[in-house]
Design a protein around this motif. Structure first.
Motif, PDB file in Angstrom:
ATOM      1  N   ASN A 108      -0.019   3.421  11.587  1.00  0.00           N
ATOM      2  CA  ASN A 108      -1.015   3.485  12.657  1.00  0.00           C
ATOM      3  C   ASN A 108      -0.682   2.525  13.785  1.00  0.00           C
ATOM      4  N   LEU A 109      -1.451   2.650  14.850  1.00  0.00           N
ATOM      5  CA  LEU A 109      -1.330   1.755  16.000  1.00  0.00           C
ATOM      6  C   LEU A 109      -2.102   0.463  15.728  1.00  0.00           C
ATOM      7  N   PHE A 110      -1.734  -0.603  16.426  1.00  0.00           N
ATOM      8  CA  PHE A 110      -2.427  -1.873  16.253  1.00  0.00           C
ATOM      9  C   PHE A 110      -3.850  -1.833  16.813  1.00  0.00           C
ATOM     10  N   ASN A 111      -4.143  -0.888  17.718  1.00  0.00           N
ATOM     11  CA  ASN A 111      -5.491  -0.813  18.282  1.00  0.00           C
ATOM     12  C   ASN A 111      -6.458  -0.004  17.409  1.00  0.00           C
ATOM     13  N   GLN A 112      -6.020   0.479  16.266  1.00  0.00           N
ATOM     14  CA  GLN A 112      -6.888   1.221  15.346  1.00  0.00           C
ATOM     15  C   GLN A 112      -7.508   0.237  14.354  1.00  0.00           C
ATOM     16  N   GLU A 113      -8.369  -0.621  14.869  1.00  0.00           N
ATOM     17  CA  GLU A 113      -8.903  -1.747  14.111  1.00  0.00           C
ATOM     18  C   GLU A 113      -9.687  -1.328  12.872  1.00  0.00           C
ATOM     19  N   ARG A 114     -10.469  -0.276  12.960  1.00  0.00           N
ATOM     20  CA  ARG A 114     -11.262   0.174  11.808  1.00  0.00           C
ATOM     21  C   ARG A 114     -10.352   0.631  10.667  1.00  0.00           C
ATOM     22  N   LEU A 115      -9.321   1.388  11.014  1.00  0.00           N
ATOM     23  CA  LEU A 115      -8.368   1.843  10.000  1.00  0.00           C
ATOM     24  C   LEU A 115      -7.620   0.654   9.403  1.00  0.00           C
ATOM     25  N   ILE A 116      -7.245  -0.293  10.228  1.00  0.00           N
ATOM     26  CA  ILE A 116      -6.546  -1.488   9.739  1.00  0.00           C
ATOM     27  C   ILE A 116      -7.432  -2.233   8.736  1.00  0.00           C
ATOM     28  N   ARG A 117      -8.711  -2.382   9.059  1.00  0.00           N
ATOM     29  CA  ARG A 117      -9.644  -3.058   8.130  1.00  0.00           C
ATOM     30  C   ARG A 117      -9.716  -2.324   6.793  1.00  0.00           C
ATOM     31  N   GLU A 118      -9.885  -0.999   6.860  1.00  0.00           N
ATOM     32  CA  GLU A 118     -10.010  -0.202   5.633  1.00  0.00           C
ATOM     33  C   GLU A 118      -8.738  -0.272   4.794  1.00  0.00           C
ATOM     34  N   ARG A 119      -7.596  -0.165   5.456  1.00  0.00           N
ATOM     35  CA  ARG A 119      -6.322  -0.212   4.726  1.00  0.00           C
ATOM     36  C   ARG A 119      -6.061  -1.604   4.174  1.00  0.00           C
ATOM     37  N   ASP A 120      -6.443  -2.624   4.932  1.00  0.00           N
ATOM     38  CA  ASP A 120      -6.284  -4.009   4.490  1.00  0.00           C
ATOM     39  C   ASP A 120      -7.054  -4.265   3.196  1.00  0.00           C
ATOM     40  N   LEU A 121      -8.288  -3.772   3.145  1.00  0.00           N
ATOM     41  CA  LEU A 121      -9.130  -3.956   1.954  1.00  0.00           C
ATOM     42  C   LEU A 121      -8.494  -3.354   0.704  1.00  0.00           C
ATOM     43  N   LEU A 122      -7.722  -2.280   0.888  1.00  0.00           N
ATOM     44  CA  LEU A 122      -7.132  -1.568  -0.250  1.00  0.00           C
ATOM     45  C   LEU A 122      -5.650  -1.886  -0.474  1.00  0.00           C
ATOM     46  N   GLY A 123      -5.108  -2.816   0.301  1.00  0.00           N
ATOM     47  CA  GLY A 123      -3.715  -3.222   0.113  1.00  0.00           C
ATOM     48  C   GLY A 123      -2.691  -2.167   0.504  1.00  0.00           C
ATOM     49  N   VAL A 124      -3.049  -1.302   1.431  1.00  0.00           N
ATOM     50  CA  VAL A 124      -2.145  -0.224   1.842  1.00  0.00           C
ATOM     51  C   VAL A 124      -0.910  -0.774   2.570  1.00  0.00           C
ATOM     52  N   TYR A 125      -1.049  -1.905   3.232  1.00  0.00           N
ATOM     53  CA  TYR A 125       0.084  -2.453   3.988  1.00  0.00           C
ATOM     54  C   TYR A 125       1.112  -3.170   3.119  1.00  0.00           C
ATOM     55  N   ASN A 126       0.936  -3.121   1.816  1.00  0.00           N
ATOM     56  CA  ASN A 126       1.914  -3.724   0.904  1.00  0.00           C
ATOM     57  C   ASN A 126       3.135  -2.840   0.700  1.00  0.00           C
ATOM     58  N   VAL A 127       3.087  -1.617   1.211  1.00  0.00           N
ATOM     59  CA  VAL A 127       4.199  -0.678   1.060  1.00  0.00           C
ATOM     60  C   VAL A 127       4.699  -0.240   2.435  1.00  0.00           C
ATOM     61  N   ARG A 128       5.899   0.325   2.459  1.00  0.00           N
ATOM     62  CA  ARG A 128       6.436   0.867   3.709  1.00  0.00           C
ATOM     63  C   ARG A 128       5.607   2.072   4.140  1.00  0.00           C
ATOM     64  N   PRO A 129       5.363   2.199   5.427  1.00  0.00           N
ATOM     65  CA  PRO A 129       4.714   3.424   5.901  1.00  0.00           C
ATOM     66  C   PRO A 129       5.676   4.594   5.735  1.00  0.00           C
ATOM     67  N   GLY A 130       5.140   5.801   5.754  1.00  0.00           N
ATOM     68  CA  GLY A 130       5.978   6.968   5.521  1.00  0.00           C
ATOM     69  C   GLY A 130       5.814   8.066   6.549  1.00  0.00           C
ATOM     70  N   ILE A 131       6.726   9.008   6.491  1.00  0.00           N
ATOM     71  CA  ILE A 131       6.677  10.174   7.368  1.00  0.00           C
ATOM     72  C   ILE A 131       5.618  11.145   6.859  1.00  0.00           C
ATOM     73  N   THR A 132       5.489  11.271   5.556  1.00  0.00           N
ATOM     74  CA  THR A 132       4.489  12.150   4.974  1.00  0.00           C
ATOM     75  C   THR A 132       3.913  11.519   3.724  1.00  0.00           C
TER      76      THR A 132
END
Length: 182
Positions: A108-132
């Protein structure tokens, strides 16, 4: 193991897909004058990286999440590239360099603050982002941050080699709708 598969498939995709990449690049020169689109996205560990895609919108389109962009900004070539998901091909370079994986949460983009918060809570940023990934093949996009983050976490928790290939195959077969545009 997944990283080895990522590198192997990305390298093969870039080598064997080069003629397609070249044709799209040349047509893109005539379509927008600037066939590649480079945008800073949130990567693993919330570190920025430059995502590379084929341009599907006019050059003056505001840098927002796709669901907030106007459909009027999509070019004719862009419409075809989005429907066929060929706009994603240059991201194989991001996979090869280690900024992305073939399968993972869409960056996602850095300006998608709500998504960043939600993903942060669930540890989604601990992995590489993907194409699909699981969200993409189920037509879940960034317009529903809570559902997207939850689906990303589910994918991460259940990512096995067979699931990895299942997500890629489903994407290649056209499952999912890509990023929605208003």
């Amino acid at each position: 193991m997944i990283r080895f598969i990522d590198i192997t498939l990305a390298l093969c995709g870039l080598l064997f897909g080069f003629p397609v990449l070249l044709v799209i690049f040349i047509i893109g020169l005539f379509d927008t004058g600037s066939p590649l689109f480079v945008q800073v996205r949130v990567g693993r560990g919330k570190k920025p990286f430059k995502l590379v895609k084929f341009r599907t919108m006019t050059k003056d389109t505001q840098s927002v999440a796709s669901h907030l962009a106007s459909a009027a900004s999509i070019t004719k070539l862009g419409g075809v590239l989005r429907r066929t998901k060929l706009d994603e091909l240059p991201q194989l370079w991001n996979v090869l360099t280690g900024a992305m994986s073939l399968v993972g949460p869409r960056p996602n983009l850095f300006n998608q603050e709500r998504l960043i918060r939600e993903r942060d809570l669930l540890g989604v940023y601990n992995v590489r982002p993907g194409i699909t990934g699981l969200a993409q093949i189920n037509a879940i996009d960034m317009s529903t941050p809570e559902l997207l983050a939850k689906t990303d976490r589910e994918m991460i928790d259940n990512l096995t080699v067979p699931n990895y290939f299942r997500y890629i195959l489903a994407t290649l077969l056209g499952k999912g709708s890509g990023d929605r545009v208003s």
